[in-house]
Scaffold this active site. Structure first.
Site, PDB file in Angstrom:
ATOM      1  N   LYS A  44       0.865  -1.071  -0.152  1.00  0.00           N
ATOM      2  CA  LYS A  44      -0.205   0.216  -0.039  1.00  0.00           C
ATOM      3  C   LYS A  44       0.610   1.351   0.065  1.00  0.00           C
ATOM      4  O   LYS A  44       1.964   1.110   0.195  1.00  0.00           O
ATOM      5  CB  LYS A  44      -1.007   0.087   1.304  1.00  0.00           C
ATOM      6  CG  LYS A  44      -1.826  -1.157   1.280  1.00  0.00           C
ATOM      7  CD  LYS A  44      -2.788  -1.338   0.297  1.00  0.00           C
ATOM      8  CE  LYS A  44      -3.205  -2.931  -0.080  1.00  0.00           C
ATOM      9  NZ  LYS A  44      -4.377  -3.391   0.559  1.00  0.00           N
TER      10      LYS A  44
HETATM   11  C1  LIG Z   1      -5.484  -4.319   0.969  1.00  0.00           C
HETATM   12  C2  LIG Z   1      -7.141  -4.115   1.113  1.00  0.00           C
HETATM   13  C3  LIG Z   1      -7.601  -4.633   2.314  1.00  0.00           C
HETATM   14  C4  LIG Z   1      -7.158  -5.260   3.461  1.00  0.00           C
HETATM   15  O1  LIG Z   1      -5.984  -4.671   3.983  1.00  0.00           O
HETATM   16  P1  LIG Z   1      -5.112  -5.453   5.160  1.00  0.00           P
HETATM   17  O2  LIG Z   1      -4.411  -4.112   5.717  1.00  0.00           O
HETATM   18  O3  LIG Z   1      -4.316  -6.573   4.322  1.00  0.00           O
HETATM   19  O4  LIG Z   1      -6.158  -5.985   6.103  1.00  0.00           O
HETATM   20  C5  LIG Z   1      -9.039  -4.000   2.215  1.00  0.00           C
HETATM   21  N1  LIG Z   1      -9.718  -3.492   1.115  1.00  0.00           N
HETATM   22  C6  LIG Z   1      -8.968  -3.502   0.106  1.00  0.00           C
HETATM   23  C7  LIG Z   1      -9.646  -2.413  -1.090  1.00  0.00           C
HETATM   24  C8  LIG Z   1      -7.570  -3.563   0.087  1.00  0.00           C
HETATM   25  O5  LIG Z   1      -6.850  -3.197  -1.146  1.00  0.00           O
END
Ligand SMILES: *Cc1c(COP(=O)(O)O)cnc(C)c1O
Length: 386
Positions: free
Chosen positions: A183
């Site tokens: 991210k």
């Molecule tokens: C990555 C992601 C999540 C989950 O995030 P985590 O921190 O891995 O739990 C939820 N929603 C979207 C749209 C994502 O891309």
């Protein structure tokens, strides 16, 4: 084999690594002073009063849903094109996810379909700011207000997304952020929750750490021994100082990294414009894109030439270009079909996008030459060159 151009690479500076080492040396590894500092810095960045740092966005979504009193018998609306965690968190509450289609151009939630799918059982709507594109939050909020249902923003892609100068995540009852390794800001694994009402952050904080009345770090700050109480059967969702050490330095560079991704995005759009690909749309006027993913789609001309999405993915991988697929529509997956009876034609647009889309590398480490190489590789594939 290491790809020539990796799909994603976390921005880990020497200062961030030093901070992790200093955290280890301090002897306080788990939730403590660095998490508190990260929470303050994140609140300042978003312009909100309080942040709860967690170990994932999935945890933030789960606690947000619990904060909206979502439970058995309730329905929660989710978009068809998102990571499975958005819908899984609803299932974790014992509630039923209801899937809504997306807009063909932006992949944002389709507002008309949203209104059609609201039922007397709907308790909340989770909107996703897809790839960092600002969802039509004012229109969605007008609908959730009209029907008296809660609004949760999944901001896993949208740390930098703004609408009319206000940060995504601060429009709904809750905003959930991800600091997973790929991210825009990463703590390895991590997440955060914000809420329109600070009381609800406090309630989520209690549930994030076993439901005990005071966390260990807060207890050690007291001058005399204090016993704790257990107020609820809480979860184990807290962020560690080791993670916050990384997060603090990532947050400090968020603007600079966003600018770099914006430039890469613009370079892609120019260099790929004449290929048989649908390119991602820019943010509407008055708002700001988070530039988390550069997702393109093979179009009909490309398919007529036998260049399916999977063919292109294979050819790119042979050429050492990292790629991703964001995402297969949720109704394509076994669990949702078997447990909820979803079918791909429940969300025809999301399904169609999911079969044609692929994402190109978009991270601040990419040089202009890397982007040239990615674009030249895509062009070679469409020109049938080896
Ligand atoms: C990555 C992601 C999540 C989950 O995030 P985590 O921190 O891995 O739990 C939820 N929603 C979207 C749209 C994502 O891309």
């Amino acid at each position: 084999m290491q790809p020539l151009v990796p799909f994603s690479r976390p921005v880990l500076t020497a200062t961030a690594i030093d901070e992790v080492v200093a955290t280890i040396a301090s002897g306080w590894l788990t939730t403590g002073p660095r998490v508190a500092e990260f929470e303050r810095a994140f609140s300042d960045y978003l312009g909100t009063s309080e942040t709860l740092a967690l170990n994932s966005c999935t945890a933030a979504l789960h606690l947000s849903l619990l904060g909206c009193k979502v439970g058995a018998g309730d329905e929660v609306i989710v978009p068809g094109l998102t990571y499975c965690a958005t819908a899984n968190a609803v299932v974790h509450c014992g509630a039923t996810p209801v899937v809504v289609d997306v807009q063909a151009d932006s992949c944002a939630m389709n507002v008309d379909d949203l209104e059609r799918k609201i039922s007397p059982k709907t308790r909340a709507v989770i909107v996703v700011h897809f790839a960092g594109y600002p969802a039509p939050i004012a229109r969605i909020r007008a609908i959730t207000d009209r029907y008296g249902v809660a609004l949760i923003e999944d901001c896993a892609h949208a740390i930098e997304t703004e609408i009319d100068g206000q940060h995504a995540g601060t429009f709904g009852d809750f905003g959930a952020f991800s600091f997973y390794a790929t991210k825009n800001i990463t703590t390895g694994e991590g997440g955060a929750l914000v809420a329109r009402s600070p009381d609800r952050v406090g309630e989520a904080r209690l549930l994030s750490l076993h439901g005990v009345s005071k966390g260990a770090w807060r207890r050690t700050g007291e001058s005399s021994f204090r016993h704790y109480d257990v107020l609820a059967p809480g979860y184990k969702y807290n962020m560690m100082d080791l993670q916050a050490a990384l997060g603090l330095h990532q947050l400090a560079a968020v603007g600079q990294n966003w600018l770099r991704r914006e430039a890469i995005w613009a370079q892609y759009k120019v260099q790929l414009s004449d290929l048989p690909l649908d390119l991602p749309v820019d943010a509407p006027l008055g708002s700001r894109h988070g530039y988390h993913l550069f997702s393109v789609r093979v179009n009909n001309e490309s398919l007529e030439r036998g260049l399916t999405r999977d063919r292109v993915l294979e050819e790119l991988s042979v050429r050492g270009i990292g790629t991703g697929v964001h995402y297969h529509a949720l109704p394509e997956f076994s669990y949702f079909q078997e447990a909820l009876g979803w079918r791909p034609d429940n969300t025809p647009i999301a399904t169609d996008i999911g079969r044609r889309t692929f994402s190109l590398p978009l991270n601040p480490y990419l040089s202009g030459e890397d982007v040239d190489l990615v674009c030249a590789s895509v062009r070679d594939i469409f020109d049938g060159r080896r």
